[in-house]
Each structure stands twice: as structure tokens, then as C-alpha cells.
Design a protein around this motif. Structure first.
Motif, PDB file in Angstrom:
ATOM      1  N   ASP A 199      71.796  36.826  63.199  1.00  0.00           N
ATOM      2  CA  ASP A 199      70.368  36.640  63.754  1.00  0.00           C
ATOM      3  C   ASP A 199      69.852  37.810  64.495  1.00  0.00           C
ATOM      4  O   ASP A 199      68.859  38.121  64.283  1.00  0.00           O
ATOM      5  N   LYS A 214      65.275  19.056  67.428  1.00  0.00           N
ATOM      6  CA  LYS A 214      65.404  18.765  65.923  1.00  0.00           C
ATOM      7  C   LYS A 214      66.799  19.098  65.791  1.00  0.00           C
ATOM      8  O   LYS A 214      67.320  20.137  66.114  1.00  0.00           O
ATOM      9  N   GLY A 228      72.726  27.739  64.836  1.00  0.00           N
ATOM     10  CA  GLY A 228      71.834  28.259  63.860  1.00  0.00           C
ATOM     11  C   GLY A 228      70.777  27.287  63.535  1.00  0.00           C
ATOM     12  O   GLY A 228      70.770  26.048  64.220  1.00  0.00           O
ATOM     13  N   ASP A 229      69.547  27.680  63.077  1.00  0.00           N
ATOM     14  CA  ASP A 229      68.661  26.753  62.766  1.00  0.00           C
ATOM     15  C   ASP A 229      68.792  25.765  61.854  1.00  0.00           C
ATOM     16  O   ASP A 229      68.126  24.615  62.113  1.00  0.00           O
ATOM     17  N   ASP A 230      69.999  25.633  61.163  1.00  0.00           N
ATOM     18  CA  ASP A 230      70.122  24.367  60.229  1.00  0.00           C
ATOM     19  C   ASP A 230      70.804  23.351  60.953  1.00  0.00           C
ATOM     20  O   ASP A 230      70.847  22.228  60.639  1.00  0.00           O
ATOM     21  N   SER A 270      70.313  18.570  62.881  1.00  0.00           N
ATOM     22  CA  SER A 270      70.480  18.233  61.491  1.00  0.00           C
ATOM     23  C   SER A 270      70.719  16.787  61.007  1.00  0.00           C
ATOM     24  O   SER A 270      71.020  15.908  62.187  1.00  0.00           O
ATOM     25  N   ASP A 316      61.759  22.943  70.262  1.00  0.00           N
ATOM     26  CA  ASP A 316      60.291  23.236  70.549  1.00  0.00           C
ATOM     27  C   ASP A 316      60.075  22.855  71.983  1.00  0.00           C
ATOM     28  O   ASP A 316      59.817  21.837  72.213  1.00  0.00           O
ATOM     29  N   CYS A 341      70.347  23.138  64.843  1.00  0.00           N
ATOM     30  CA  CYS A 341      69.413  22.562  66.031  1.00  0.00           C
ATOM     31  C   CYS A 341      68.268  23.748  66.284  1.00  0.00           C
ATOM     32  O   CYS A 341      68.385  24.713  65.984  1.00  0.00           O
ATOM     33  N   GLN A 342      67.225  23.061  66.431  1.00  0.00           N
ATOM     34  CA  GLN A 342      66.023  23.664  66.695  1.00  0.00           C
ATOM     35  C   GLN A 342      65.486  23.021  68.115  1.00  0.00           C
ATOM     36  O   GLN A 342      65.436  21.854  68.323  1.00  0.00           O
ATOM     37  N   LYS A 391      68.797  28.934  73.787  1.00  0.00           N
ATOM     38  CA  LYS A 391      68.697  27.582  73.196  1.00  0.00           C
ATOM     39  C   LYS A 391      69.445  26.385  73.857  1.00  0.00           C
ATOM     40  O   LYS A 391      68.827  25.180  74.138  1.00  0.00           O
TER      41      LYS A 391
END
Length: 493
Positions: free
Chosen positions: A86, A435, A421-423, A437, A428, A425-426, A467
């Protein structure tokens, strides 16, 4: 200046760009993120040296010290740590910063603080699973003689029940006494050995051989749709030894048929390969593997590797599921015979690895109290398995393989990698939203009793990063929303 090339390192070749500096990519075999990073460098014409941590495990500690990370790939431009895939993509997307980094590589040799290339002579030489020599089992010859004896036939019990291709315990004992010149006690012991070695079994599932009008059947005569049905004449091996060979071979196959960008698997190519033929032969040994007495660590590594291999095997031979009904059927009917008993994907995940817990949409536990597979199931569930099991869909964690030695560290690393990775945990911060999985929603019971405990588990198992700090900040505030990302069931083929 010549472009670096090494026989023990995969180095980019046929590039026009020449560098005074050096690009190093630390990777492992079959790592999709590593493939993507190397593919990006190749497309940009940047020569690099790939140092496999599988071949040079002693380098791993130095890489971790330099980067404060445990995931791969890790990329260096001379002594400058670029980061993972990334980070590389972010650098490449900023044309000015990437141009400046390239200019340094073109004009500057590696300094004393740059990581060095390990001596090729220090590479670990691992045995190819194809080198394994089968030790014949003495009871395999007995089974061949039994087939010629004439006592295997269809038997009727009562008016309605019929047992195809079966033999009675009494007939077996009579046959052994007559043809092998042994007494009845020794003949019963031989019948019990056929069951214990998983050559045969009681037609109703019992584990005791008796000199009576009770019926038994050879496993290879069972009416089964298991993908490894058949028999192996090899002496049964331990779960650890067989699991290690499966691990090496499936990783070799996967790595060979993973696309250069690390995003897709060429299942058709796998099915046509000689390695896959070799793998199918190896799965026959699962039928008689000794698994009940294996340690928790051996069972974790063994069943994770077998689960992932079974998914690939089914995708190759049956085709991937494309809708909800096919997925339900896939996970409940695709199966292997392991240690004399059939295990579906659901049985492996929920029965064995989740300590016999109900799975998604299940009304009962996979194994009843009298099911002999209960002896194989873990006594306590392991939440980390959810970052290791691969379902063949795009939103699944990337495939890796696992060894019983250091299994927990490997699983923790898999969780770190997935949540990084974004798949996985995200965050905001503006909307105070985390967010995760869908995996952490479907199996939330494995991670905590409520959303706070689930997020606490996630925070605990993330690598040090911005993160992770953000998740910790939202946790401390006790004022955040938890949502789950859509799951992409698209096939990774």
C-alpha cells in the motif's frame, strides 16, 4: 552498471533502467500483496532484488527491527524504508515524490545503513513434497487378499436394510484362521487393526471389531462424493508430517498459478498441472491419517491447510459457486475423508476449528455427542482461524499456509495483515465510524459479547499504525459507530 541478478533471489530482468542504488523486496512464497508490489515495480521498469523470507528466515528479525512491522512485503530503496505494498502504491501515485525517489536510486549507491543481501549459501534448503517415498503398510496387502476372498458381498439385515460390499466379522475371522493359519483371537486383533488404521469400518459407525454377524466395509467401497475417495497403501503418517507436505505442495501450486498482480488464481491452469496430479495422490493419504492424538497446534495447522487446499481442489474440479444456494451447497457438501471420517468445509471450520460451534444458518452443532469426530474437535475455539481460512472469494483473506511450529505467531500475523488492509478494517474519524469485514459480524461470538469487545479484540490484534491509533482513540471515547463492509463473493479466478 549491471542489473543485479541472483540465482537464489528472484530479480527483475530485461529492464532499460539502470540504478546505482538498490531496491530490495522482502517477501514470502504465495503472498498476493508481495506479487502486487513486484508487479508494480516490473511495470515501471524498476529493477529489484526479491529476498524470500522462506529461504532466508534468519533475515526476518533484522527486517522487523528495521521496519517495526511483521507483515510482507517490506520494500527498501537503498536504506530508505518505503513500507508495504500500500505504501508503494501511494508513493507511485504521487509522481513528483516517486520521480525524486528514482533519481536518488539512479545516482546514489547503497550506504552502510542499507540492508544487505544475504549470502546465498545461507538459504534454507527445504525438501520438495514430491521427494517423499511411501512406506508400504503391511495391512494393504491383507486388504488385497481380502478382496479376493469372496466374503465381500451384499448382505441383508432384516427385511429392509441392505449393506452393499460388506463382510461380517465372523466371516473375516473364519477366513483369517483358514488362510493365515492363525487363531481366532489374533484374527480379531487383525480386524480391529483394519478399523484403527482406517482401512475399513463398522457399517453403522462403531469402532469395535467383533467375531459375530456384524457387518463391516472397506472405506474405499463406501458410496461417497469425497474428493479424495479411494485408498492409499502407504503406512499412515502423523497429521504433522502429512500436513507439512500438503502445506508445501499447495503453496507451490498456488504460487505458480497466482496472477502477476496477486489478485487472481488460475484454477484452470492448476487443474492441468502435474503438481495438481501429485496433490490428488497426496490427498489419498488423508483417508488414513492419524489425527485424534494430534496436539492443538498440529490440528490448527493441519485443518487450516486442508480447508484451504480443499477449497482450491473443489474450485478446480467442480467449478466455483456463483450464487447463494451454490455457496451453501459448496460449504456443506464439498468434503474430504480424513482419518476414516468425512469432513465438509463446514465440519472443518465449525466442528473442528471452532470447537463444535454452530455456524452461519446452522440450527445444531456440526457434531453430535456420539459423533466420533468430536474427539478431533478443538476443546476451545480459536478466533484467529477466521483470518486464515480462504473461501475462494475476493473478500476472503489471502491464502497462506501454516505450520504447527509457531502456529499462533503465524495466525497473529495473518490477522495483522488482514486488519491492516481496507478489506479488513476502515476508520472514518470524521464520522467516528469503524468499518469491519463481515467476517467479524458473522462470527462476532468468537470475538466478544458486544461491539465494544469486538473492537477491543480488533485493536489488540492490529499492528502498530495510524489506523490502530485511530481505533484506540475511538474506543477510549466510547462514542463510535460500528458498521460492516459489503462482502464481495466474486470469485478470485
Amino acid at each position: 552498471m549491471k542489473i543485479l541478478r541472483f540465482t537464489l533471489f528472484h530479480s527483475s530482468i530485461n529492464f532499460k533502467m539502470e540504478l546505482k542504488g538498490r531496491v530490495i523486496v522482502y517477501s514470502i512464497l504465495g503472498c498476493p500483496h508481495c506479487m502486487r508490489a513486484k508487479n508494480t515495480l516490473q511495470e515501471l521498469g524498476v529493477p529489484y532484488t526479491d529476498i524470500s523470507l522462506d529461504k532466508f528466515p534468519h533475515v526476518r528479525a533484522d527486517v522487523q527491527t528495521r521496519t517495526q512491522r511483521r507483515t510482507v512485503p517490506q520494500i527498501f530503496f537503498n536504506e530508505k524504508h518505503i513500507g508495504g505494498n500500500d505504501d508503494l502504491q501511494t508513493l507511485v501515485s504521487n509522481k513528483e515524490d516517486f520521480a525524486a525517489a528514482l533519481e536518488v536510486l539512479k545516482t546514489t549507491s547503497p550506504g552502510p545503513d542499507a540492508p544487505s543481501i544475504p549470502d546465498p549459501s545461507t538459504a534454507v534448503k527445504s525438501a520438495d513434497p514430491g521427494d517423499f517415498v511411501c512406506e508400504p503398510d503391511e495391512y494393504a496387502e491383507l486388504v488385497q487378499d481380502l478382496r479376493k476372498s469372496g466374503i465381500i458381498k451384499d448382505h441383508r439385515s432384516g427385511l429392509l436394510r441392505s449393506y452393499k460390499n460388506s463382510f461380517s466379522g465372523k466371516d473375516f475371522v473364519d477366513w483369517v484362521v483358514k488362510t493365515k493359519q492363525l487363531d481366532r483371537e489374533r484374527a480379531v486383533e487383525m480386524g480391529q487393526a483394519l478399523i484403527d488404521k482406517h482401512f475399513g469400518h463398522h457399517v453403522k459407525g462403531g469402532e469395535l471389531f467383533q467375531d459375530a454377524d456384524i457387518y463391516y466395509r472397506l472405506l474405499e467401497d463406501d458410496d461417497t462424493s469425497a474428493l479424495n475417495s479411494g485408498s492409499s497403501d502407504c503406512d499412515p503418517r502423523s497429521a504433522g508430517a502429512l500436513g507439512e507436505d500438503i502445506r508445501k505442495l499447495i503453496l507451490k501450486i498456488y504460487n505458480s498459478f497466482l496472477s502477476s498482480d496477486g489478485k487472481k488464481v488460475n484454477y484452470k491452469g492448476i487443474g492441468e498441472s502435474s503438481e495438481f496430479e501429485q496433490y490428488i495422490r497426496l490427498t489419498k493419504e488423508l483417508v488414513r491419517v492419524q489425527i485424534v492424538e494430534a496436539s492443538r497446534e498440529e490440528k490448527l495447522a493441519f485443518f487450516i491447510n486442508v480447508y484451504n487446499a480443499l477449497v482450491i481442489h473443489a474450485n478446480v474440479t467442480m467449478g466455483p459457486p456463483v450464487n447463494l444456494w451454490q455457496r451453501y451447497k459448496f460449504f456443506n457438501t464439498v468434503r474430504y475423508i480424513i482419518g476414516g471420517y468425512e469432513y465438509s468445509l463446514q465440519d472443518i471450520e465449525n466442528g473442528v476449528l471452532r470447537a463444535n460451534r454452530k455456524g452461519i444458518g446452522m440450527f445444531t452443532r456440526p457434531f453430535g455427542s456420539s459423533d466420533p469426530r468430536v474427539k478431533v474437535a478443538l476443546t476451545e475455539h480459536e478466533p484467529l482461524i477466521h483470518f486464515a481460512l480462504v473461501c475462494g472469494a475476493k473478500s476472503c483473506p489471502p491464502i497462506k499456509t501454516y505450520s504447527s511450529e509457531g502456529i499462533y505467531e503465524q495466525l497473529k500475523l495473518a490477522a495483522e495483515s488482514f486488519l491492516e488492509g481496507d478489506d479488513g478494517c476502515q476508520v472514518d474519524m470524521g464520522n467516528k465510524t469503524i468499518k469491519l469485514s463481515q467476517i467479524l459480524k458473522w462470527y462476532s461470538l468468537d470475538f466478544g459479547k458486544n461491539k465494544e469487545e469486538v473492537v477491543e479484540w480488533v485493536h489488540k490484534h492490529m499492528a502498530e499504525s495510524e489506523k490502530r491509533s485511530q481505533v484506540g482513540e475511538l474506543l477510549s471515547s466510547k462514542n463510535f459507530k460500528l458498521s460492516h463492509m459489503p462482502y464481495d463473493w466474486g470469485i478470485n479466478s
